[in-house]
Design an enzyme around this catalytic site. Sequence first.
Site, PDB file in Angstrom:
ATOM      1  CB  CYS A 112    -138.797  -9.010 -16.569  1.00 11.50           C
ATOM      2  SG  CYS A 112    -139.283  -9.697 -14.965  1.00 11.50           S
ATOM      3  CB  CYS A 115    -142.282 -12.904 -14.405  1.00  6.14           C
ATOM      4  SG  CYS A 115    -142.152 -11.486 -13.301  1.00  6.14           S
ATOM      5  CB  SER A 116    -143.461 -10.851 -18.549  1.00  4.28           C
ATOM      6  OG  SER A 116    -144.637 -10.995 -17.775  1.00  4.28           O
ATOM      7  CB  CYS A 117    -141.513  -6.673 -14.495  1.00 10.93           C
ATOM      8  SG  CYS A 117    -141.961  -7.745 -13.113  1.00 10.93           S
TER       9      CYS A 117
HETATM   10 FE    FE Z   1    -141.394  -9.726 -14.212  1.00  8.01          FE
END
Ligand code: FE
Length: 208
Positions: A112, A115-117
């Site tokens: 991602c 961000c951190s999906c």
């Molecule tokens: Fe994300």
Amino acid sequence: MTHDHDDHDHDHDHDNRYTDMQARVKALETVLTEKGLLDPAAIDAIVEAYETRIGPRNGAHVVARAWTDPAFADWLKRDATAAIASLGYAGRQGEHMRAVFNTPDTHNLVVCTLCSCYPWSVLGLPPVWYKAPAYRSRAVIDPRGVLAEFGVTLPADKKIRVWDSTAELRYLVIPERPPGANGLSEADLAKLVSRDSMIGASIAGAPT
Ligand code: FE
């Protein structure tokens, strides 16, 4: 038995020091609870679920099923969300899933960049490195180099496809079934499937 400090009757409160982030989370939880917007028991239940019930073993089950059941694999290709939900894995951060299959020609890697999906319903919470800026930028620019750092050296002619997760769509890599795994049960196959292999940062292990 000796103590290396005098106050052995203390109540161990000093072990509960918070990091800055933990302090902020705690403050937020307190404010929301005081305002009646949050039930701490609900938070505890969610945390407990991700610590004990929801994790990479869910994804490994999906992969092992895909390896042993061609009809399921086909369903997974067409509608991963429904196929995965049929095994009981649905909910937060898994509402819209896509399964990407490694093949002899192509290796898939998930990132991602924003961000951190991450597909919580099948992999649990993301590892620290997945959220690190270095991984998020370099996975796109130099996926082969990143994979080498994970100890994965792919044939030079093997393509690498990088999938950028979003809030709308989460990816699950279906690793290639390792050679020598014929005759194993679905449960034993699942043991060959690591978390990292379902992100594409590793490959499925050979049976030992
Ligand atoms: Fe994300």
